[in-house]
Each structure stands twice: as C-alpha cells, then as structure tokens.
Design an enzyme around this catalytic site. Structure first.
Site, short mmCIF file in Angstrom:
data_model
loop_
_atom_site.label_atom_id
_atom_site.label_comp_id
_atom_site.label_asym_id
_atom_site.label_seq_id
_atom_site.Cartn_x
_atom_site.Cartn_y
_atom_site.Cartn_z
N LYS A 16 0.85 -1.21 0.00
CA LYS A 16 0.00 0.00 0.00
C LYS A 16 0.87 1.24 0.00
CE LYS A 16 -2.00 -1.07 3.92
NZ LYS A 16 -1.40 -2.37 4.24
N ARG A 88 -9.89 1.28 8.23
CA ARG A 88 -9.50 -0.08 8.54
C ARG A 88 -10.62 -0.89 9.15
NH1 ARG A 88 -3.46 -1.24 9.61
NH2 ARG A 88 -2.83 0.66 8.60
N ARG A 122 11.38 -6.37 5.72
CA ARG A 122 11.32 -4.90 5.50
C ARG A 122 12.33 -4.17 6.38
NH1 ARG A 122 5.70 -1.93 5.85
NH2 ARG A 122 5.68 -2.90 7.91
N ARG A 156 11.08 -1.95 11.61
CA ARG A 156 10.00 -1.32 12.36
C ARG A 156 9.70 -2.16 13.59
NH1 ARG A 156 5.05 0.27 8.39
NH2 ARG A 156 3.88 -0.87 9.98
N ARG A 167 -1.60 -8.69 13.29
CA ARG A 167 -2.07 -7.68 12.32
C ARG A 167 -2.77 -8.35 11.14
NH1 ARG A 167 3.62 -5.42 11.66
NH2 ARG A 167 2.92 -4.16 9.90
P1 AP5 Z 1 4.86 -1.64 2.10
O1 AP5 Z 1 4.58 -0.81 0.91
O2 AP5 Z 1 5.60 -1.05 3.23
O3 AP5 Z 1 3.52 -2.38 2.62
P2 AP5 Z 1 2.20 -1.82 3.28
O4 AP5 Z 1 1.04 -2.44 2.58
O5 AP5 Z 1 2.24 -0.33 3.38
O6 AP5 Z 1 2.26 -2.53 4.71
P3 AP5 Z 1 2.36 -1.96 6.18
O7 AP5 Z 1 3.05 -3.01 7.00
O8 AP5 Z 1 2.91 -0.59 6.21
O9 AP5 Z 1 0.88 -1.96 6.63
P4 AP5 Z 1 0.42 -1.91 8.09
O10 AP5 Z 1 -1.03 -1.79 7.98
O11 AP5 Z 1 0.88 -3.06 8.92
O12 AP5 Z 1 1.17 -0.69 8.72
P5 AP5 Z 1 0.76 0.82 8.90
O13 AP5 Z 1 2.00 1.60 8.94
O14 AP5 Z 1 -0.30 1.20 7.94
O15 AP5 Z 1 5.66 -2.95 1.60
C1 AP5 Z 1 6.06 -3.92 2.54
C2 AP5 Z 1 7.44 -4.46 2.19
O16 AP5 Z 1 7.38 -5.20 0.96
C3 AP5 Z 1 8.51 -3.37 1.96
O17 AP5 Z 1 9.73 -3.86 2.44
C4 AP5 Z 1 8.54 -3.19 0.42
O18 AP5 Z 1 9.82 -2.79 0.00
C5 AP5 Z 1 8.20 -4.60 -0.06
N1 AP5 Z 1 7.42 -4.58 -1.28
C6 AP5 Z 1 6.46 -3.69 -1.67
N2 AP5 Z 1 5.94 -4.04 -2.85
C7 AP5 Z 1 6.56 -5.21 -3.22
C8 AP5 Z 1 6.43 -6.07 -4.35
N3 AP5 Z 1 5.59 -5.82 -5.34
N4 AP5 Z 1 7.22 -7.17 -4.39
C9 AP5 Z 1 8.09 -7.45 -3.40
N5 AP5 Z 1 8.28 -6.67 -2.31
C10 AP5 Z 1 7.50 -5.56 -2.22
O19 AP5 Z 1 0.10 0.79 10.35
C11 AP5 Z 1 0.86 0.45 11.47
C12 AP5 Z 1 -0.02 0.36 12.70
O20 AP5 Z 1 -0.61 1.66 12.98
C13 AP5 Z 1 -1.22 -0.59 12.63
O21 AP5 Z 1 -0.86 -1.91 12.91
C14 AP5 Z 1 -2.12 0.03 13.72
O22 AP5 Z 1 -1.67 -0.29 14.99
C15 AP5 Z 1 -1.91 1.52 13.52
N6 AP5 Z 1 -2.88 2.10 12.56
C16 AP5 Z 1 -2.60 2.60 11.33
N7 AP5 Z 1 -3.73 3.04 10.72
C17 AP5 Z 1 -4.74 2.79 11.59
C18 AP5 Z 1 -6.14 2.98 11.53
N8 AP5 Z 1 -6.74 3.51 10.46
N9 AP5 Z 1 -6.89 2.59 12.60
C19 AP5 Z 1 -6.32 2.05 13.70
N10 AP5 Z 1 -5.00 1.84 13.83
C20 AP5 Z 1 -4.21 2.20 12.78
MG MG Z 2 2.61 1.04 4.96
#
Ligand code: AP5
Ligand code: MG
Length: 207
Positions: A16, A88, A122, A156, A167
């Site tokens: 994402k 979410r 990552r 992270r 998650r």
């Molecule tokens: P990346 O692009 O970083 O993936 P992502 O989908 O953004 O995954 P996240 O882990 O960031 O999602 P998340 O929901 O756990 O975390 P968030 O920060 O939103 O890609 C992942 C890896 O793969 C990277 O190393 C990249 O290089 C690699 N990659 C990418 N594309 C690729 C491909 N095509 N092929 C191979 N490799 C690839 O949230 C963190 C926390 O915050 C949550 O757990 C929660 O506690 C809180 N939070 C955030 N938003 C909310 C909300 N709305 N409500 C409540 N709590 C929330």
């Molecule tokens: Mg992300």
C-alpha cells in the site's frame, strides 16, 4: 474537477505504502498513511500510540480521526488525497463518508505467507522513512543504508513475528469486510508481481 479521493486496502506488506507513494507523485495528490502519521507523533502521545502499534493492535478510532482531520486540511491535499491504511474498519469507513466522497478503492491482493515474508524482510530508513526489503525489493545499493539520503536502515518495531500475525488476523476480521462495503468502487490488483508491473496495472485500471 472534483477532488480525487483514493483508498488503498490490503493486508500488511501488500505494498500500500509503496504504490500510494508512486501514485501520489504521478497525480500530484497527497499521500496520507495513518501508520506514518502515528509513528511521527511525539512525547506522551507517542508512548500511548506505540503501546498499541508495537503489539499489533489498532489505535482507537477517535484518535485516528483527530490526527487525520488535522492532516487533511493542509494545502498539499487541495488536488486530492490517497489514504493508505485508513479506513481499517466499518466505523472508520462510515466516518470517512461523512466528510469526503471516495472516488475509487484499490485492493492489493497478496497471500498471508507473502505478507509475513515481506514484513520480516522490511527495513526502513530512519531518516526519510523509505522502505526496502532484504528478501524482496527494492534492495538498497549499499547494505544497511538508504539510497536516497544515506540514512541507516532499521526494522520497524511492529515487524516482529507475533505482531505481524496479529495484524494479519485483524486485517481479515476487521478490514476485509470493507471490500464488500466498497464493492461499487473497487479495483482489485494482484500484488504478487514486481512493483513496476503493479503500478502499470494500477494506472491502466484507474484511467
Ligand atoms: P509496504 O509498501 O511497506 O507495505 P504496506 O502495505 O504499506 O504494509 P504496512 O506493513 O505498512 O501496513 P500496516 O497496515 O501493517 O502498517 P501501517 O503503517 O499502515 O511494503 C512492505 C514491504 O514489501 C517493503 O519492504 C517493500 O519494499 C516490499 N514490497 C512492496 N511491494 C513489493 C512487491 N511488489 N514485491 C516485493 N516486495 C515488495 O500501520 C501500522 C499500525 O498503525 C497498525 O498496525 C495500527 O496499529 C496503527 N494504525 C494505522 N492506521 C490505523 C487505523 N486507520 N486505525 C487504527 N490503527 C491504525
Ligand atoms: Mg505502509
């Protein structure tokens, strides 16, 4: 022209953040990652937020909405917004409907095993936040350091196996039902492809 409002949905590690950043650059939209916003908090608020995030739990809805509303009124969002990691759950989706009309919802699909592998691999730049991956892509040119700013690459705190599994389970229980909620606006894309091919497909499907 109405403001474009895109929402990215996908299991953790589906890309994402990676794709939202590329799309934001191409269409000159602001990229709002609730995860990034939460991680950039400071002081007492940060201690409170970290206690949720690092265990793999959601941060309470009221806090998310408060932080988001502050971010959305900034001028870089005048053309439109890409939401990454929000909404979410159903309550957040209904709240979003009260203040903006969503243009398209982009689902990036990958398996749970691919999600686990990507998140364990990552590494993020501690200075500029760019993501790399030791198992998949992109790999840094110099191991352990960011290609763009030279910052150190770190893991992270929530990219540990227990928090990742929690998650992923929460994604299936709370976030996946949104795909039905948004079925009329949904664009689903296979996320198990190269970053470049996924982006090409995304642009094709949005035009
Ligand atoms: P990346 O692009 O970083 O993936 P992502 O989908 O953004 O995954 P996240 O882990 O960031 O999602 P998340 O929901 O756990 O975390 P968030 O920060 O939103 O890609 C992942 C890896 O793969 C990277 O190393 C990249 O290089 C690699 N990659 C990418 N594309 C690729 C491909 N095509 N092929 C191979 N490799 C690839 O949230 C963190 C926390 O915050 C949550 O757990 C929660 O506690 C809180 N939070 C955030 N938003 C909310 C909300 N709305 N409500 C409540 N709590 C929330
Ligand atoms: Mg992300």
């Amino acid at each position: 022209m109405p403001r474009k409002i895109y929402v990215f949905i996908g299991v953790q590690g589906s890309g994402k953040g990676t794709q939202a950043e590329l799309l934001a650059k191409k269409f000159e939209l602001c990229h709002i990652s609730t995860g990034d916003l939460l991680r950039s908090s400071t002081g007492e608020l940060k201690t409170k937020i970290d206690s949720y995030i690092n265990q793999g739990n959601f941060v309470p809805n009221e806090l998310i909405l408060e932080i988001l509303k502050e971010r959305m009124v900034q001028h870089d969002c005048d053309n439109g917004i890409i939401f990454d990691g929000f909404p979410r759950n159903l309550e957040q989706a209904k709240a979003l409907d009260t203040f903006l009309e969503v243009t398209k919802v982009i689902e990036i699909k990958i398996s749970d095993s691919e999600s686990l592998k990507r998140l364990l691999g990552r590494r993020v730049c501690e200075k500029c936040g760019r993501s790399y991956n030791i198992y998949t892509s992109p790999k840094p040119e110099v191991e352990g350091f960011c290609d763009i700013c030279g910052g150190k690459l770190v893991k992270r705190a929530d990219d540990n196996e227990d928090a990742i599994k929690k998650r992923i389970a929460t994604y299936h229980n709370e976030t996946e039902p949104l795909l039905d909620y948004y079925k009329d606006k949904l664009v689903s894309i296979n996320g198990e492809n190269t970053i470049e091919l996924i982006f090409e497909e995304l642009i094709k499907r949005l035009s």
